[in-house]
Design an enzyme around this catalytic site. Sequence first.
Site, PDB file in Angstrom:
ATOM      1  N   LYS A 115       8.469   0.307  -0.707  1.00  0.00           N
ATOM      2  CA  LYS A 115       8.311   1.754  -0.340  1.00  0.00           C
ATOM      3  C   LYS A 115       8.849   3.012  -0.466  1.00  0.00           C
ATOM      4  O   LYS A 115       9.973   3.224  -1.549  1.00  0.00           O
ATOM      5  CB  LYS A 115       7.553   2.369   0.853  1.00  0.00           C
ATOM      6  N   SER A 171       1.882   7.020   6.606  1.00  0.00           N
ATOM      7  CA  SER A 171       1.864   6.804   5.404  1.00  0.00           C
ATOM      8  C   SER A 171       2.537   6.004   4.579  1.00  0.00           C
ATOM      9  O   SER A 171       2.349   5.385   3.749  1.00  0.00           O
ATOM     10  CB  SER A 171       2.844   7.790   4.688  1.00  0.00           C
ATOM     11  N   SER A 224       4.074   6.629  10.729  1.00  0.00           N
ATOM     12  CA  SER A 224       4.345   6.145   9.672  1.00  0.00           C
ATOM     13  C   SER A 224       4.715   4.390   9.269  1.00  0.00           C
ATOM     14  O   SER A 224       3.921   4.379   8.477  1.00  0.00           O
ATOM     15  CB  SER A 224       4.965   6.838   7.887  1.00  0.00           C
TER      16      SER A 224
END
Length: 464
Positions: free
Chosen positions: A80, A155, A179
Amino acid sequence: MNDLYYMSAKDLGMLLKERKLSPVELTKIMLDRIDQLDDTLRTYITPLHETALKQAREAENKIMKGEYLGPLHGIPVGIKDNQYTMGIRTTDGSKLFVNFYPSETATVVSKLVLAGIVMLGKQNLHELAAGSTGTNPYFGTTRNPWNIEYMPGGSSGGGAASLAAGLATLATGSDTFGSIRVPAAMCGVYGLKPTHGLVSAHRVFPTAWSLDTIGPIARSVGDLALMLQVMAGYDPHDPASLRVPVPNYSEDLNKNIKGLTIGVPTHYMENLDEDVDKLFHQAVSTLKSLGVEIKEVVIPELEMATFAGYATVGGEAAAFHHQWLKTHAEDYSPDIRSFFLAGSLIEARQYIQAQQARRRIVQAFERAFGEVDMLLGPTIPIMTPKFKENWVKQNLDVVKRIMPYTVPINLTGVPALAVPIGLDRYGLPVGMQFIGSHLTEKQLLQIGHNWEQVNPLQIKITDD
Protein backbone atom coordinates in the site's frame (compact mmCIF):
# COMPACT_ATOMS: atom_id res chain seq x y z
CA MET A 1 0.01 -20.78 -16.01
CA ASN A 2 -3.31 -18.98 -15.52
CA ASP A 3 -3.71 -20.75 -12.19
CA LEU A 4 -0.60 -19.01 -10.85
CA TYR A 5 -2.42 -15.67 -10.81
CA TYR A 6 -4.90 -16.93 -8.24
CA MET A 7 -2.87 -19.59 -6.46
CA SER A 8 -2.41 -19.11 -2.72
CA ALA A 9 0.91 -17.99 -1.27
CA LYS A 10 0.98 -21.25 0.66
CA ASP A 11 0.76 -23.36 -2.51
CA LEU A 12 3.10 -21.16 -4.50
CA GLY A 13 5.56 -21.27 -1.62
CA MET A 14 5.71 -25.06 -1.78
CA LEU A 15 6.42 -24.94 -5.53
CA LEU A 16 9.14 -22.35 -5.00
CA LYS A 17 10.70 -24.23 -2.10
CA GLU A 18 10.77 -27.48 -4.08
CA ARG A 19 12.24 -25.62 -7.10
CA LYS A 20 9.28 -26.60 -9.28
CA LEU A 21 8.68 -22.90 -9.98
CA SER A 22 11.15 -20.10 -10.39
CA PRO A 23 10.60 -16.80 -8.49
CA VAL A 24 11.77 -14.98 -11.62
CA GLU A 25 9.29 -16.84 -13.81
CA LEU A 26 6.46 -16.15 -11.36
CA THR A 27 7.35 -12.48 -11.06
CA LYS A 28 7.52 -11.99 -14.83
CA ILE A 29 4.10 -13.58 -15.21
CA MET A 30 2.63 -11.27 -12.58
CA LEU A 31 4.28 -8.14 -14.01
CA ASP A 32 3.03 -9.02 -17.51
CA ARG A 33 -0.49 -9.33 -16.17
CA ILE A 34 -0.17 -5.93 -14.44
CA ASP A 35 0.96 -4.44 -17.76
CA GLN A 36 -2.03 -5.98 -19.53
CA LEU A 37 -4.80 -5.11 -17.08
CA ASP A 38 -3.82 -2.30 -14.80
CA ASP A 39 -4.34 0.58 -17.21
CA THR A 40 -8.02 -0.20 -16.67
CA LEU A 41 -8.07 -1.40 -13.05
CA ARG A 42 -5.58 1.14 -11.60
CA THR A 43 -4.57 -1.05 -8.67
CA TYR A 44 -0.96 0.21 -8.71
CA ILE A 45 0.37 3.76 -8.55
CA THR A 46 3.98 2.71 -9.09
CA PRO A 47 4.68 -0.77 -10.50
CA LEU A 48 8.24 -1.80 -9.69
CA HIS A 49 9.43 -3.96 -12.56
CA GLU A 50 13.18 -3.55 -11.95
CA THR A 51 12.94 -3.86 -8.16
CA ALA A 52 10.68 -6.90 -8.40
CA LEU A 53 12.90 -8.74 -10.86
CA LYS A 54 16.00 -7.94 -8.80
CA GLN A 55 14.33 -9.32 -5.66
CA ALA A 56 13.09 -12.35 -7.61
CA ARG A 57 16.60 -13.14 -8.86
CA GLU A 58 17.94 -12.81 -5.30
CA ALA A 59 15.21 -15.15 -4.05
CA GLU A 60 15.98 -17.64 -6.80
CA ASN A 61 19.70 -17.63 -6.02
CA LYS A 62 19.10 -18.19 -2.31
CA ILE A 63 16.60 -20.99 -2.86
CA MET A 64 18.93 -22.70 -5.32
CA LYS A 65 21.68 -22.57 -2.67
CA GLY A 66 19.35 -24.07 -0.07
CA GLU A 67 18.89 -20.79 1.79
CA TYR A 68 15.09 -20.90 1.89
CA LEU A 69 13.81 -18.13 4.18
CA GLY A 70 10.27 -19.39 4.75
CA PRO A 71 6.79 -19.49 3.22
CA LEU A 72 6.88 -15.92 1.86
CA HIS A 73 10.23 -16.33 0.08
CA GLY A 74 9.76 -15.36 -3.56
CA ILE A 75 6.05 -14.50 -3.16
CA PRO A 76 4.80 -11.45 -5.15
CA VAL A 77 3.31 -8.82 -2.83
CA GLY A 78 1.70 -5.42 -3.38
CA ILE A 79 2.56 -2.68 -0.87
CA LYS A 80 0.00 0.00 0.00
CA ASP A 81 1.41 3.37 -1.03
CA ASN A 82 1.10 4.93 2.41
CA GLN A 83 3.90 2.68 3.67
CA TYR A 84 7.40 4.13 3.28
CA THR A 85 9.84 2.41 0.91
CA MET A 86 13.35 3.84 0.92
CA GLY A 87 14.26 5.39 -2.41
CA ILE A 88 10.94 4.36 -3.93
CA ARG A 89 8.18 6.90 -4.47
CA THR A 90 5.58 6.84 -1.70
CA THR A 91 2.62 9.10 -2.47
CA ASP A 92 -0.08 8.23 0.09
CA GLY A 93 -2.35 8.62 -2.94
CA SER A 94 -1.98 12.39 -2.72
CA LYS A 95 -0.85 15.22 -4.98
CA LEU A 96 1.02 16.57 -1.94
CA PHE A 97 3.49 13.68 -2.02
CA VAL A 98 3.73 12.95 -5.73
CA ASN A 99 7.52 13.35 -5.60
CA PHE A 100 8.20 11.97 -2.11
CA TYR A 101 11.05 9.45 -1.99
CA PRO A 102 11.55 8.34 1.64
CA SER A 103 14.97 7.85 3.20
CA GLU A 104 13.55 5.04 5.37
CA THR A 105 11.38 1.97 4.96
CA ALA A 106 8.32 1.23 7.09
CA THR A 107 9.02 -1.45 9.67
CA VAL A 108 6.29 -3.70 8.32
CA VAL A 109 7.70 -3.53 4.78
CA SER A 110 11.23 -4.18 6.06
CA LYS A 111 10.00 -7.31 7.83
CA LEU A 112 8.36 -8.61 4.68
CA VAL A 113 11.44 -7.90 2.57
CA LEU A 114 13.62 -9.73 5.11
CA ALA A 115 11.21 -12.67 4.76
CA GLY A 116 12.06 -12.71 1.05
CA ILE A 117 8.98 -11.24 -0.62
CA VAL A 118 9.05 -9.82 -4.13
CA MET A 119 7.66 -6.28 -4.07
CA LEU A 120 5.54 -5.91 -7.23
CA GLY A 121 4.75 -2.25 -6.66
CA LYS A 122 3.18 0.49 -4.58
CA GLN A 123 -0.57 0.12 -4.64
CA ASN A 124 -3.32 2.64 -5.18
CA LEU A 125 -5.48 3.89 -2.35
CA HIS A 126 -8.16 6.40 -1.59
CA GLU A 127 -6.36 9.72 -1.23
CA LEU A 128 -4.43 9.99 2.05
CA ALA A 129 -6.02 6.68 3.20
CA ALA A 130 -8.99 8.78 4.31
CA GLY A 131 -11.93 7.46 2.28
CA SER A 132 -13.95 4.32 1.69
CA THR A 133 -14.61 4.18 -2.06
CA GLY A 134 -11.23 3.94 -3.81
CA THR A 135 -11.68 7.06 -5.93
CA ASN A 136 -8.47 8.94 -6.62
CA PRO A 137 -8.50 11.94 -8.99
CA TYR A 138 -4.69 12.17 -9.05
CA PHE A 139 -3.54 8.62 -9.75
CA GLY A 140 -6.69 7.16 -11.27
CA THR A 141 -9.66 5.56 -9.58
CA THR A 142 -9.28 1.87 -8.80
CA ARG A 143 -11.95 -0.30 -10.41
CA ASN A 144 -13.62 -3.37 -8.98
CA PRO A 145 -12.49 -6.43 -11.01
CA TRP A 146 -15.93 -8.02 -10.55
CA ASN A 147 -17.41 -5.12 -12.55
CA ILE A 148 -15.35 -2.04 -13.40
CA GLU A 149 -18.39 0.22 -13.13
CA TYR A 150 -18.44 -0.47 -9.37
CA MET A 151 -16.16 0.75 -6.60
CA PRO A 152 -13.56 -1.51 -4.95
CA GLY A 153 -13.84 0.08 -1.51
CA GLY A 154 -11.17 2.01 0.34
CA SER A 155 -8.84 3.03 1.39
CA SER A 156 -6.87 -0.16 0.62
CA GLY A 157 -8.77 -0.60 -2.64
CA GLY A 158 -5.69 -1.14 -4.76
CA GLY A 159 -4.60 -4.11 -2.68
CA ALA A 160 -8.00 -5.79 -2.52
CA ALA A 161 -8.72 -5.23 -6.22
CA SER A 162 -5.27 -6.51 -7.24
CA LEU A 163 -5.98 -9.76 -5.38
CA ALA A 164 -9.40 -10.14 -6.97
CA ALA A 165 -7.84 -9.59 -10.42
CA GLY A 166 -4.82 -11.84 -9.92
CA LEU A 167 -2.39 -8.90 -10.00
CA ALA A 168 -0.75 -9.84 -6.69
CA THR A 169 -0.56 -12.88 -4.45
CA LEU A 170 -0.68 -10.90 -1.20
CA ALA A 171 -1.16 -7.24 -0.27
CA THR A 172 -0.56 -4.99 2.70
CA GLY A 173 -3.25 -2.64 3.98
CA SER A 174 -4.03 -0.19 6.73
CA ASP A 175 -7.27 0.30 8.62
CA THR A 176 -8.29 3.52 10.40
CA PHE A 177 -12.07 3.29 10.14
CA GLY A 178 -12.47 0.25 7.90
CA SER A 179 -9.81 0.59 5.21
CA ILE A 180 -8.84 -3.09 5.11
CA ARG A 181 -12.28 -4.55 5.75
CA VAL A 182 -14.34 -2.38 3.39
CA PRO A 183 -12.38 -3.23 0.21
CA ALA A 184 -12.14 -6.86 1.33
CA ALA A 185 -15.95 -6.91 1.44
CA MET A 186 -16.42 -5.18 -1.91
CA CYS A 187 -13.78 -7.24 -3.73
CA GLY A 188 -14.57 -10.64 -2.22
CA VAL A 189 -11.24 -11.25 -0.47
CA TYR A 190 -10.08 -11.72 3.13
CA GLY A 191 -8.73 -8.89 5.26
CA LEU A 192 -7.51 -8.78 8.84
CA LYS A 193 -7.53 -5.64 10.97
CA PRO A 194 -5.25 -6.73 13.85
CA THR A 195 -5.27 -5.55 17.44
CA HIS A 196 -4.06 -1.95 17.50
CA GLY A 197 -0.30 -2.00 18.03
CA LEU A 198 0.27 -5.66 17.12
CA VAL A 199 1.80 -4.60 13.78
CA SER A 200 4.11 -1.59 13.72
CA ALA A 201 2.86 1.60 12.06
CA HIS A 202 6.35 3.15 12.10
CA ARG A 203 6.96 5.11 8.90
CA VAL A 204 3.43 4.70 7.64
CA PHE A 205 1.69 7.96 6.73
CA PRO A 206 -0.73 8.65 9.60
CA THR A 207 -4.41 9.22 9.05
CA ALA A 208 -5.41 9.19 12.72
CA TRP A 209 -2.59 8.16 15.07
CA SER A 210 -4.72 6.56 17.78
CA LEU A 211 -6.65 4.40 15.31
CA ASP A 212 -4.25 3.53 12.44
CA THR A 213 -3.68 -0.23 12.21
CA ILE A 214 -1.59 -2.12 9.66
CA GLY A 215 -2.67 -5.55 8.45
CA PRO A 216 -2.71 -8.17 5.66
CA ILE A 217 -5.09 -8.77 2.76
CA ALA A 218 -5.21 -12.08 0.89
CA ARG A 219 -7.42 -14.51 -0.99
CA SER A 220 -7.39 -17.04 1.84
CA VAL A 221 -7.26 -17.10 5.62
CA GLY A 222 -4.19 -19.32 5.55
CA ASP A 223 -2.32 -16.65 3.61
CA LEU A 224 -3.39 -14.00 6.12
CA ALA A 225 -1.84 -16.17 8.84
CA LEU A 226 1.44 -16.40 6.91
CA MET A 227 1.57 -12.64 6.45
CA LEU A 228 0.64 -11.79 10.03
CA GLN A 229 3.37 -14.12 11.29
CA VAL A 230 5.94 -11.87 9.63
CA MET A 231 4.22 -8.52 10.13
CA ALA A 232 3.44 -8.81 13.85
CA GLY A 233 5.84 -8.02 16.66
CA TYR A 234 7.15 -5.30 18.94
CA ASP A 235 8.82 -2.25 17.40
CA PRO A 236 10.52 0.25 19.74
CA HIS A 237 10.14 2.93 17.07
CA ASP A 238 6.33 2.82 17.32
CA PRO A 239 5.00 4.24 20.60
CA ALA A 240 1.77 2.24 20.20
CA SER A 241 3.58 -1.05 19.58
CA LEU A 242 2.65 -3.92 21.89
CA ARG A 243 5.37 -5.96 23.60
CA VAL A 244 3.54 -9.29 23.48
CA PRO A 245 4.40 -12.82 22.34
CA VAL A 246 3.58 -13.65 18.72
CA PRO A 247 1.96 -17.09 18.48
CA ASN A 248 2.12 -19.44 15.50
CA TYR A 249 -0.90 -18.16 13.59
CA SER A 250 -0.87 -21.03 11.06
CA GLU A 251 -0.99 -23.66 13.79
CA ASP A 252 -4.36 -25.34 14.38
CA LEU A 253 -6.17 -23.42 11.65
CA ASN A 254 -8.38 -26.48 11.24
CA LYS A 255 -9.41 -26.44 14.90
CA ASN A 256 -13.06 -27.35 15.30
CA ILE A 257 -15.23 -24.33 16.09
CA LYS A 258 -18.16 -26.35 17.41
CA GLY A 259 -19.31 -24.94 20.74
CA LEU A 260 -18.10 -21.39 20.19
CA THR A 261 -20.57 -18.69 21.17
CA ILE A 262 -20.81 -15.76 18.78
CA GLY A 263 -22.76 -12.64 19.63
CA VAL A 264 -24.56 -10.60 17.00
CA PRO A 265 -25.13 -7.01 18.19
CA THR A 266 -28.64 -5.84 17.37
CA HIS A 267 -27.06 -2.56 16.24
CA TYR A 268 -25.39 -4.44 13.38
CA MET A 269 -28.72 -5.76 12.12
CA GLU A 270 -30.23 -2.35 11.41
CA ASN A 271 -30.43 -0.45 8.11
CA LEU A 272 -29.02 -3.26 5.97
CA ASP A 273 -29.47 -3.34 2.21
CA GLU A 274 -31.78 -6.20 1.26
CA ASP A 275 -29.15 -8.52 -0.23
CA VAL A 276 -26.73 -7.89 2.64
CA ASP A 277 -29.49 -8.79 5.08
CA LYS A 278 -30.33 -12.01 3.21
CA LEU A 279 -26.74 -13.17 2.83
CA PHE A 280 -25.85 -12.33 6.41
CA HIS A 281 -28.80 -14.31 7.79
CA GLN A 282 -27.85 -17.22 5.55
CA ALA A 283 -24.31 -17.03 6.91
CA VAL A 284 -25.60 -17.08 10.48
CA SER A 285 -27.63 -20.19 9.67
CA THR A 286 -24.55 -21.83 8.16
CA LEU A 287 -22.51 -21.06 11.28
CA LYS A 288 -25.22 -22.69 13.39
CA SER A 289 -24.98 -25.79 11.21
CA LEU A 290 -21.24 -25.84 11.95
CA GLY A 291 -22.02 -26.09 15.66
CA VAL A 292 -21.65 -22.45 16.61
CA GLU A 293 -24.09 -20.97 19.10
CA ILE A 294 -25.43 -17.60 17.98
CA LYS A 295 -26.55 -15.17 20.67
CA GLU A 296 -28.16 -11.78 20.18
CA VAL A 297 -26.44 -9.08 22.23
CA VAL A 298 -27.41 -5.49 22.90
CA ILE A 299 -24.63 -2.88 22.95
CA PRO A 300 -26.38 0.50 23.12
CA GLU A 301 -23.01 2.26 23.38
CA LEU A 302 -22.48 1.57 19.68
CA GLU A 303 -24.80 4.51 19.01
CA MET A 304 -21.91 6.75 20.05
CA ALA A 305 -19.44 5.27 17.57
CA THR A 306 -20.16 7.54 14.62
CA PHE A 307 -19.67 10.72 16.67
CA ALA A 308 -16.55 9.34 18.34
CA GLY A 309 -15.18 8.16 15.00
CA TYR A 310 -15.73 11.42 13.14
CA ALA A 311 -14.33 13.52 15.98
CA THR A 312 -11.27 11.30 16.42
CA VAL A 313 -10.39 10.71 12.77
CA GLY A 314 -11.29 14.22 11.66
CA GLY A 315 -9.52 15.89 14.56
CA GLU A 316 -6.33 13.84 14.35
CA ALA A 317 -6.13 14.01 10.54
CA ALA A 318 -6.64 17.79 10.61
CA ALA A 319 -3.88 18.12 13.20
CA PHE A 320 -1.40 16.23 11.03
CA HIS A 321 -2.40 18.15 7.89
CA HIS A 322 -2.73 21.55 9.58
CA GLN A 323 0.10 23.30 7.73
CA TRP A 324 -0.67 21.76 4.34
CA LEU A 325 -4.35 22.68 4.66
CA LYS A 326 -3.26 26.28 5.23
CA THR A 327 -0.81 26.45 2.34
CA HIS A 328 -1.88 23.76 -0.17
CA ALA A 329 -5.63 23.38 0.27
CA GLU A 330 -6.06 23.17 -3.51
CA ASP A 331 -3.97 19.98 -3.55
CA TYR A 332 -6.68 18.03 -1.70
CA SER A 333 -9.64 16.56 -3.58
CA PRO A 334 -13.00 18.07 -2.58
CA ASP A 335 -14.18 15.15 -0.42
CA ILE A 336 -10.95 14.88 1.58
CA ARG A 337 -10.58 18.65 1.91
CA SER A 338 -14.13 18.90 3.27
CA PHE A 339 -13.49 16.06 5.73
CA PHE A 340 -10.22 17.51 7.04
CA LEU A 341 -11.42 21.11 7.19
CA ALA A 342 -14.42 19.95 9.19
CA GLY A 343 -11.96 18.16 11.47
CA SER A 344 -10.04 21.39 11.99
CA LEU A 345 -13.19 22.89 13.51
CA ILE A 346 -13.41 20.21 16.21
CA GLU A 347 -12.85 21.77 19.61
CA ALA A 348 -10.87 20.20 22.44
CA ARG A 349 -14.16 19.70 24.30
CA GLN A 350 -15.58 17.62 21.44
CA TYR A 351 -12.41 15.60 21.02
CA ILE A 352 -12.34 14.82 24.74
CA GLN A 353 -16.01 13.83 24.64
CA ALA A 354 -15.17 11.49 21.77
CA GLN A 355 -12.42 9.85 23.84
CA GLN A 356 -14.82 9.46 26.75
CA ALA A 357 -17.28 7.80 24.37
CA ARG A 358 -14.47 5.50 23.19
CA ARG A 359 -13.86 4.42 26.77
CA ARG A 360 -17.53 3.58 27.22
CA ILE A 361 -17.56 1.56 23.98
CA VAL A 362 -14.41 -0.29 25.13
CA GLN A 363 -16.10 -1.15 28.41
CA ALA A 364 -19.24 -2.28 26.59
CA PHE A 365 -17.17 -4.57 24.34
CA GLU A 366 -15.41 -5.99 27.39
CA ARG A 367 -18.80 -6.82 28.94
CA ALA A 368 -19.96 -8.44 25.70
CA PHE A 369 -16.82 -10.56 25.47
CA GLY A 370 -17.55 -11.76 28.99
CA GLU A 371 -20.64 -13.44 27.54
CA VAL A 372 -19.52 -14.56 24.07
CA ASP A 373 -16.31 -15.74 22.41
CA MET A 374 -16.54 -13.20 19.62
CA LEU A 375 -18.92 -10.85 17.85
CA LEU A 376 -20.23 -10.96 14.31
CA GLY A 377 -21.83 -8.49 11.94
CA PRO A 378 -21.93 -7.44 8.30
CA THR A 379 -18.67 -5.78 7.30
CA ILE A 380 -20.68 -2.97 5.73
CA PRO A 381 -24.45 -2.50 5.55
CA ILE A 382 -24.55 -1.66 1.85
CA MET A 383 -24.22 -3.56 -1.40
CA THR A 384 -21.16 -2.53 -3.41
CA PRO A 385 -22.15 0.76 -5.07
CA LYS A 386 -21.80 1.68 -8.71
CA PHE A 387 -19.73 4.82 -9.28
CA LYS A 388 -21.87 7.94 -9.58
CA GLU A 389 -21.09 11.06 -11.55
CA ASN A 390 -21.20 13.16 -8.38
CA TRP A 391 -18.41 11.14 -6.76
CA VAL A 392 -17.67 13.75 -4.08
CA LYS A 393 -21.14 13.49 -2.55
CA GLN A 394 -21.13 9.73 -3.04
CA ASN A 395 -17.84 9.35 -1.16
CA LEU A 396 -19.16 11.29 1.82
CA ASP A 397 -22.46 9.35 1.75
CA VAL A 398 -20.68 5.98 1.67
CA VAL A 399 -18.50 6.88 4.67
CA LYS A 400 -21.60 7.97 6.57
CA ARG A 401 -23.35 4.65 5.89
CA ILE A 402 -20.47 2.32 6.70
CA MET A 403 -18.81 4.05 9.66
CA PRO A 404 -21.25 2.73 12.33
CA TYR A 405 -20.30 -0.83 11.29
CA THR A 406 -16.54 -0.50 10.93
CA VAL A 407 -15.28 2.26 13.23
CA PRO A 408 -16.27 0.65 16.58
CA ILE A 409 -13.52 -1.92 15.98
CA ASN A 410 -10.96 0.87 15.49
CA LEU A 411 -12.20 2.88 18.46
CA THR A 412 -11.80 -0.13 20.76
CA GLY A 413 -8.55 -1.39 19.22
CA VAL A 414 -9.82 -4.96 18.89
CA PRO A 415 -9.12 -7.24 15.90
CA ALA A 416 -11.62 -8.09 13.17
CA LEU A 417 -11.51 -10.50 10.25
CA ALA A 418 -13.47 -9.64 7.09
CA VAL A 419 -14.64 -12.61 5.02
CA PRO A 420 -16.91 -12.94 1.96
CA ILE A 421 -20.40 -14.40 2.41
CA GLY A 422 -21.71 -14.44 -1.15
CA LEU A 423 -22.65 -12.40 -4.20
CA ASP A 424 -25.53 -9.96 -4.43
CA ARG A 425 -28.08 -9.88 -7.25
CA TYR A 426 -25.65 -7.90 -9.43
CA GLY A 427 -22.84 -10.41 -8.94
CA LEU A 428 -20.85 -8.21 -6.53
CA PRO A 429 -19.35 -9.59 -3.30
CA VAL A 430 -20.84 -9.08 0.17
CA GLY A 431 -18.92 -9.61 3.40
CA MET A 432 -19.17 -10.05 7.14
CA GLN A 433 -16.67 -9.54 9.96
CA PHE A 434 -15.75 -11.68 12.94
CA ILE A 435 -14.74 -9.41 15.84
CA GLY A 436 -12.56 -10.65 18.68
CA SER A 437 -11.28 -9.30 21.97
CA HIS A 438 -7.72 -7.99 22.16
CA LEU A 439 -5.04 -10.31 20.74
CA THR A 440 -7.44 -13.06 19.63
CA GLU A 441 -6.14 -13.08 16.05
CA LYS A 442 -5.37 -16.79 16.23
CA GLN A 443 -8.95 -17.66 17.16
CA LEU A 444 -10.30 -15.32 14.49
CA LEU A 445 -8.14 -17.00 11.86
CA GLN A 446 -9.34 -20.43 13.03
CA ILE A 447 -13.00 -19.57 12.67
CA GLY A 448 -12.28 -17.74 9.41
CA HIS A 449 -10.54 -20.81 8.03
CA ASN A 450 -13.53 -22.96 8.98
CA TRP A 451 -15.84 -20.46 7.32
CA GLU A 452 -13.73 -20.44 4.16
CA GLN A 453 -14.45 -24.14 3.65
CA VAL A 454 -18.11 -23.38 2.85
CA ASN A 455 -16.86 -21.72 -0.37
CA PRO A 456 -18.78 -18.51 0.25
CA LEU A 457 -18.24 -16.91 -3.16
CA GLN A 458 -20.36 -19.69 -4.69
CA ILE A 459 -23.37 -18.42 -2.72
CA LYS A 460 -25.46 -16.15 -4.91
CA ILE A 461 -28.64 -14.15 -4.61
CA THR A 462 -30.81 -14.01 -7.67
CA ASP A 463 -32.97 -11.02 -8.47
CA ASP A 464 -36.55 -12.25 -8.04
